[in-house]
Design a protein around this motif. Structure first.
Motif, PDB file in Angstrom:
ATOM      1  N   ILE A  40       0.835  -1.204   0.000  1.00 60.30           N
ATOM      2  CA  ILE A  40       0.000   0.000   0.000  1.00 60.30           C
ATOM      3  C   ILE A  40       0.868   1.251   0.000  1.00 60.30           C
ATOM      4  N   LYS A  41       1.955   1.199   0.740  1.00 62.92           N
ATOM      5  CA  LYS A  41       2.886   2.321   0.761  1.00 62.92           C
ATOM      6  C   LYS A  41       3.433   2.566  -0.642  1.00 62.92           C
ATOM      7  N   ALA A  42       3.726   1.478  -1.341  1.00 59.98           N
ATOM      8  CA  ALA A  42       4.208   1.590  -2.711  1.00 59.98           C
ATOM      9  C   ALA A  42       3.126   2.135  -3.623  1.00 59.98           C
ATOM     10  N   ALA A  43       1.912   1.609  -3.485  1.00 60.84           N
ATOM     11  CA  ALA A  43       0.812   2.019  -4.354  1.00 60.84           C
ATOM     12  C   ALA A  43       0.501   3.496  -4.200  1.00 60.84           C
ATOM     13  N   SER A  44       0.643   4.030  -2.991  1.00 58.77           N
ATOM     14  CA  SER A  44       0.340   5.447  -2.768  1.00 58.77           C
ATOM     15  C   SER A  44       1.298   6.342  -3.540  1.00 58.77           C
ATOM     16  N   ARG A  45       2.493   5.857  -3.800  1.00 57.95           N
ATOM     17  CA  ARG A  45       3.471   6.632  -4.558  1.00 57.95           C
ATOM     18  C   ARG A  45       3.323   6.424  -6.069  1.00 57.95           C
ATOM     19  N   LEU A  46       2.600   5.399  -6.447  1.00 58.02           N
ATOM     20  CA  LEU A  46       2.378   5.123  -7.863  1.00 58.02           C
ATOM     21  C   LEU A  46       1.147   5.844  -8.417  1.00 58.02           C
ATOM     22  N   LEU A  47       0.337   6.395  -7.536  1.00 58.23           N
ATOM     23  CA  LEU A  47      -0.915   7.037  -7.950  1.00 58.23           C
ATOM     24  C   LEU A  47      -0.801   8.555  -8.005  1.00 58.23           C
ATOM     25  N   LYS A  48      -1.443   9.129  -9.010  1.00 60.78           N
ATOM     26  CA  LYS A  48      -1.601  10.570  -9.050  1.00 60.78           C
ATOM     27  C   LYS A  48      -2.572  10.999  -7.951  1.00 60.78           C
ATOM     28  N   SER A  49      -2.532  12.246  -7.556  1.00 62.95           N
ATOM     29  CA  SER A  49      -3.510  12.755  -6.590  1.00 62.95           C
ATOM     30  C   SER A  49      -4.910  12.595  -7.171  1.00 62.95           C
ATOM     31  N   GLY A  50      -5.814  11.996  -6.413  1.00 58.22           N
ATOM     32  CA  GLY A  50      -7.157  11.726  -6.894  1.00 58.22           C
ATOM     33  C   GLY A  50      -7.281  10.422  -7.646  1.00 58.22           C
ATOM     34  N   GLY A  51      -6.175   9.711  -7.807  1.00 55.37           N
ATOM     35  CA  GLY A  51      -6.200   8.429  -8.506  1.00 55.37           C
ATOM     36  C   GLY A  51      -6.862   7.342  -7.682  1.00 55.37           C
ATOM     37  N   LEU A  52      -7.309   6.287  -8.365  1.00 51.04           N
ATOM     38  CA  LEU A  52      -8.043   5.207  -7.709  1.00 51.04           C
ATOM     39  C   LEU A  52      -7.165   3.972  -7.519  1.00 51.04           C
ATOM     40  N   LEU A  53      -7.304   3.356  -6.354  1.00 53.89           N
ATOM     41  CA  LEU A  53      -6.618   2.116  -6.038  1.00 53.89           C
ATOM     42  C   LEU A  53      -7.657   1.031  -5.784  1.00 53.89           C
ATOM     43  N   ALA A  54      -7.470  -0.134  -6.409  1.00 55.88           N
ATOM     44  CA  ALA A  54      -8.361  -1.276  -6.181  1.00 55.88           C
ATOM     45  C   ALA A  54      -7.507  -2.494  -5.876  1.00 55.88           C
ATOM     46  N   LEU A  55      -7.722  -3.082  -4.693  1.00 55.05           N
ATOM     47  CA  LEU A  55      -6.955  -4.243  -4.261  1.00 55.05           C
ATOM     48  C   LEU A  55      -7.874  -5.413  -3.976  1.00 55.05           C
ATOM     49  N   GLU A  56      -7.564  -6.546  -4.603  1.00 55.86           N
ATOM     50  CA  GLU A  56      -8.268  -7.768  -4.237  1.00 55.86           C
ATOM     51  C   GLU A  56      -7.566  -8.369  -3.020  1.00 55.86           C
ATOM     52  N   HIS A  57      -8.329  -9.009  -2.143  1.00 55.46           N
ATOM     53  CA  HIS A  57      -7.749  -9.587  -0.931  1.00 55.46           C
ATOM     54  C   HIS A  57      -8.682 -10.654  -0.379  1.00 55.46           C
ATOM     55  N   ASN A  58      -8.233 -11.360   0.657  1.00 57.18           N
ATOM     56  CA  ASN A  58      -9.097 -12.340   1.292  1.00 57.18           C
ATOM     57  C   ASN A  58      -9.758 -11.739   2.533  1.00 57.18           C
ATOM     58  N   GLU A  59     -10.545 -12.525   3.199  1.00 67.63           N
ATOM     59  CA  GLU A  59     -11.349 -12.029   4.315  1.00 67.63           C
ATOM     60  C   GLU A  59     -10.485 -11.474   5.440  1.00 67.63           C
ATOM     61  N   GLU A  60      -9.384 -12.139   5.755  1.00 62.31           N
ATOM     62  CA  GLU A  60      -8.542 -11.720   6.871  1.00 62.31           C
ATOM     63  C   GLU A  60      -7.797 -10.422   6.567  1.00 62.31           C
ATOM     64  N   GLN A  61      -7.474 -10.196   5.301  1.00 58.11           N
ATOM     65  CA  GLN A  61      -6.680  -9.022   4.944  1.00 58.11           C
ATOM     66  C   GLN A  61      -7.503  -7.738   4.891  1.00 58.11           C
ATOM     67  N   GLY A  62      -8.825  -7.870   4.719  1.00 62.02           N
ATOM     68  CA  GLY A  62      -9.677  -6.705   4.541  1.00 62.02           C
ATOM     69  C   GLY A  62      -9.514  -5.622   5.595  1.00 62.02           C
ATOM     70  N   PRO A  63      -9.671  -5.937   6.894  1.00 60.81           N
ATOM     71  CA  PRO A  63      -9.554  -4.906   7.934  1.00 60.81           C
ATOM     72  C   PRO A  63      -8.180  -4.246   7.966  1.00 60.81           C
ATOM     73  N   LEU A  64      -7.127  -5.030   7.785  1.00 59.68           N
ATOM     74  CA  LEU A  64      -5.774  -4.478   7.793  1.00 59.68           C
ATOM     75  C   LEU A  64      -5.587  -3.498   6.645  1.00 59.68           C
ATOM     76  N   ILE A  65      -6.077  -3.857   5.475  1.00 61.46           N
ATOM     77  CA  ILE A  65      -5.926  -2.997   4.310  1.00 61.46           C
ATOM     78  C   ILE A  65      -6.667  -1.682   4.502  1.00 61.46           C
ATOM     79  N   ALA A  66      -7.890  -1.747   4.992  1.00 63.42           N
ATOM     80  CA  ALA A  66      -8.659  -0.522   5.237  1.00 63.42           C
ATOM     81  C   ALA A  66      -7.943   0.378   6.234  1.00 63.42           C
TER      82      ALA A  66
END
Length: 332
Positions: free
Chosen positions: A278-304
């Protein structure tokens, strides 16, 4: 190789129909999207009485070299010449079978050809002892994710763990089905596995997504989409199904950070954990850009939780069994 040969033949027929059988090579070249070097057509392979595996490797290498922009590394490193993995009798039957088929675009559309290719990918994933997700993310999940994401006809889209490039292809399909054009869209992907990267390139080509770049290397260790000064390119949309590792899991050597890792803000804890991605993805996105991550049930809360610092509009979507499957957020 059969698809390329049949496509080239169909393009050549169009050139001859317009200018006659005496058409010169320079004029005919305008009708072709790619080159088939002399001796590299499917018919040349069909004529070979022996060592067909060796010939396939030579032919595909020459085709890649002749088309560096469009077909570089598209065939991967399949061991066609290894008799233990591909017995000559089996390869001969395979060549004979495909020689009976017409795979030209007018006969087999890009969508149909691509659908068949992805069907084979899924079968391979289901039957392989390796994780299916290494090559193939379920189409239904990808379709729903991209529909909600709603990519636009001017977007640059990047998948840093692209595998078979299914998310990039689905993004292009979504724009087309919404009545838009993909002529101004740009598609980028990076993949650490050489075989998966080749599969992704082939998949994009079969689906007629031409303005796409797939590069092979570990996204976190060695991001490949950088300028001459090492500054990361930024994109409108980042989509991914990354290979997460829980913090307590022992880290394989190939996933550890290099000592000179600096592009993503310095060394992390030595593993491809969600927070590092996620730290990497934040640097790959323009301001206002969209991020979409697929994950499993356990990873959801951590990612949010990890997204909350640099992203807004965070929304996690569930499957029919009410299990979190992917999260979409906008870069602040």
């Amino acid at each position: 190789l059969k698809r390329l040969s049949d496509t080239w033949d169909e393009e050549q027929e169009k050139a001859i129909k317009k200018f006659g059988k005496d058409i010169d090579e320079e004029t005919a070249a305008d009708f072709h999207r790619f080159q088939i070097p002399k001796g590299c057509h499917w018919s040349d392979l069909r004529k070979a009485a022996e060592n067909q595996g060796v010939l396939i490797q030579k032919i595909t290498q020459k085709i890649e070299e002749a088309n560096p922009e469009l077909l570089a590394q598209i065939f991967g490193n399949a061991p066609w010449a290894d008799h233990n993995k591909m017995p000559p009798e089996r390869l001969e039957r395979l060549i004979a079978h495909f020689s009976q088929q017409d795979l030209s675009p007018s006969r087999i559309s890009n969508d149909l050809m691509g659908g068949g290719y992805e069907y084979l990918l899924k079968r391979f994933s289901d039957e392989s002892s390796t994780s299916a997700g290494q090559f193939f993310t379920p189409r239904a999940v990808v379709h729903l994710l991209v529909r909600i994401l709603a990519p636009q006809p001017t977007d640059s889209i990047y998948d840093p763990t692209c595998g078979s490039a299914g998310m990039l292809i689905e993004a292009a399909t979504e724009v087309k089905q919404s009545g838009g054009s993909v002529q101004r869209m740009r598609f980028y992907g990076q993949e650490v596995n050489q075989t998966s990267a080749a599969i992704g390139r082939m998949n994009l080509f079969i689906h007629d997504v031409e303005d796409a770049q797939i590069r092979r290397e570990d996204t976190l260790q060695k991001p490949k989409f950088v300028d001459s000064k090492g500054k990361l390119h930024q994109f409108d949309v980042v989509v991914a199904n990354p290979p997460y590792l829980p913090d307590e899991q022992e880290v394989p050597n190939e996933l550890k950070f290099e000592p000179d890792m600096a592009l993503f803000g310095g060394k992390g804890d030595g593993m491809m954990a969600p927070r590092e991605f996620i730290k990497a993805a934040s640097r790959l996105l323009k301001s206002g850009g969209l991020l979409a991550l697929e994950h499993n049930e356990e990873q959801g809360p951590l990612i949010a939780q990890e997204l909350s610092e640099d992203f807004e509009g965070i929304a996690t979507y569930q499957d029919l069994n009410e299990r979190p499957r992917f999260t979409i957020a906008r870069r602040k």
